[in-house]
Design a protein around this motif. Structure first.
Motif, PDB file in Angstrom:
ATOM      1  N   THR A   1      -0.693   5.250   0.141  1.00  0.00           N
ATOM      2  CA  THR A   1      -1.875   5.838   0.202  1.00  0.00           C
ATOM      3  C   THR A   1      -2.032   7.493  -0.139  1.00  0.00           C
ATOM      4  OG1 THR A   1      -1.657   6.479   2.626  1.00  0.00           O
ATOM      5  CG2 THR A   1      -2.504   4.132   2.273  1.00  0.00           C
TER       6      THR A   1
ATOM      7  N   CYS B   1     -10.496   2.994   4.076  1.00  0.00           N
ATOM      8  CA  CYS B   1     -10.838   2.704   2.692  1.00  0.00           C
ATOM      9  C   CYS B   1     -11.648   1.506   2.739  1.00  0.00           C
ATOM     10  CB  CYS B   1      -9.845   2.544   1.685  1.00  0.00           C
ATOM     11  SG  CYS B   1     -10.341   2.290  -0.132  1.00  0.00           S
TER      12      CYS B   1
ATOM     13  N   ALA C   1       0.645  -1.259   0.023  1.00  0.00           N
ATOM     14  CA  ALA C   1      -0.016  -0.080   0.080  1.00  0.00           C
ATOM     15  C   ALA C   1       0.726   1.211   0.077  1.00  0.00           C
ATOM     16  CB  ALA C   1      -0.840   0.129   1.372  1.00  0.00           C
TER      17      ALA C   1
ATOM     18  N   ARG D   1      -5.092  10.649   0.317  1.00  0.00           N
ATOM     19  CA  ARG D   1      -6.453  10.887   0.661  1.00  0.00           C
ATOM     20  C   ARG D   1      -7.001  12.293   0.239  1.00  0.00           C
ATOM     21  NH1 ARG D   1      -8.639  13.858   6.077  1.00  0.00           N
ATOM     22  NH2 ARG D   1     -10.785  12.801   6.177  1.00  0.00           N
TER      23      ARG D   1
ATOM     24  N   VAL E   1      -3.779   3.107  -2.865  1.00  0.00           N
ATOM     25  CA  VAL E   1      -5.118   3.026  -2.324  1.00  0.00           C
ATOM     26  C   VAL E   1      -5.558   4.568  -2.016  1.00  0.00           C
ATOM     27  CG1 VAL E   1      -6.325   2.527  -0.109  1.00  0.00           C
ATOM     28  CG2 VAL E   1      -4.425   0.831  -0.834  1.00  0.00           C
TER      29      VAL E   1
END
Length: 279
Positions: free
Chosen positions: A101, A219, A99, A103, A147
């Motif tokens: 990530t 998520c 992963a 946002r 992600v």
């Protein structure tokens, strides 16, 4: 359906957990905000060694592995986060990755409104560059699972047919979002693994802003910490905490081998030709 289950050959242990506190903000003012889950850092060699343990494993197998290490129902994303497309012959929609990530959050800023085309283009370009860029791109390397926690209700296509190929070029094996994507017809044609909730039509300007990169996110209803293992296939998406990933994978490998052996025998009895699922 399996009729037998394997037992653990040895006791698997989950490492003790401790609260990892991020550094204080500049000046020490607590009102400036503070994070409490640190982002771990691993080398590319660390990632490759761990991913090798997951080669060929399915979400079902690794879910059994999570049960075996004491984490039942942990890491299973909402089943509404599902593959955009499936390949029932070669299973190329499946992936296992590490992963990284990002946002994105809904904006509180005003939309562009009616303005001359040249001015609108300048406004949207500035938004892309300053408010909603893709600063995670340099973190993508071979084996990355990107992600994205996005503004689910914004009807925004942060993921599209162009940037998803650019991420693949950098080494991403797949993309997961708890929100939306656009250009879905082209992404199906490109055959880049994408797991999402539904299509989103708009562009990012006027709809979302990037909040953080490579920080813990939620998520599909579960926590994803950078460095966790992401397993995705037709059954959905599973997040495997890094601390238990090796043990979960070893147990899952036994499950997969036993399942294949049993199904090969049934294929023979039914006169079915062997396929990739039993090789």
């Amino acid at each position: 359906m399996r009729t037998t289950r394997l037992t653990l050959a040895a006791v698997l242990t989950v490492p003790a957990l401790a609260l990892a506190q991020a550094p204080s903000p500049a000046g020490g003012d607590p009102r400036a905000g503070r994070g409490f889950i640190a982002t771990p850092v691993f080398t590319a060699e660390d990632d490759r060694a761990l991913l090798a343990l997951f080669e060929g494993l399915r979400v079902a197998d690794v879910t059994d592995g999570m049960d075996a290490v004491g984490l039942q129902n942990v890491g299973l994303m909402d089943p509404e986060v599902r593959p955009l497309w499936k390949d029932a012959r070669d299973y190329s929609h499946r992936f296992v990755g590490i992963a990284v990530t990002a946002r994105y959050v809904p904006t509180q800023r005003a939309a562009a409104g009616k303005r001359p085309v040249e001015e609108y283009d300048r406004w949207s370009g500035e938004w892309y560059n300053a408010l909603s860029p893709e600063p995670f791109q340099d973190l993508i390397r071979p084996g990355t699972a990107l992600v994205i926690d996005d503004a689910e209700r914004a009807d925004v296509g942060s993921i599209g047919s162009n940037n998803i190929m650019a991420w693949k070029l950098r080494g991403a094996v797949g993309v997961v979002t708890d929100a939306t994507a656009r250009d879905t017809d082209e992404i199906v044609t490109e055959k880049v693994p994408l797991y999402f909730r539904r299509p989103g039509r708009g562009i990012r300007p006027g709809r979302n802003e990037v909040e953080s990169v490579n920080r813990p996110v939620v998520c599909g209803g579960v926590l994803v910490i950078p460095g966790d293992v992401i397993v995705a296939d037709g059954d959905g998406v599973l997040v495997v905490p890094r601390a238990v990933a090796a043990d979960a994978a070893r147990y899952a490998k036994r499950i997969l081998e036993g399942d294949k052996d049993g199904r090969r025998k049934l294929y023979e009895k039914l006169g079915l030709p062997k396929d990739k699922s039993v090789e």
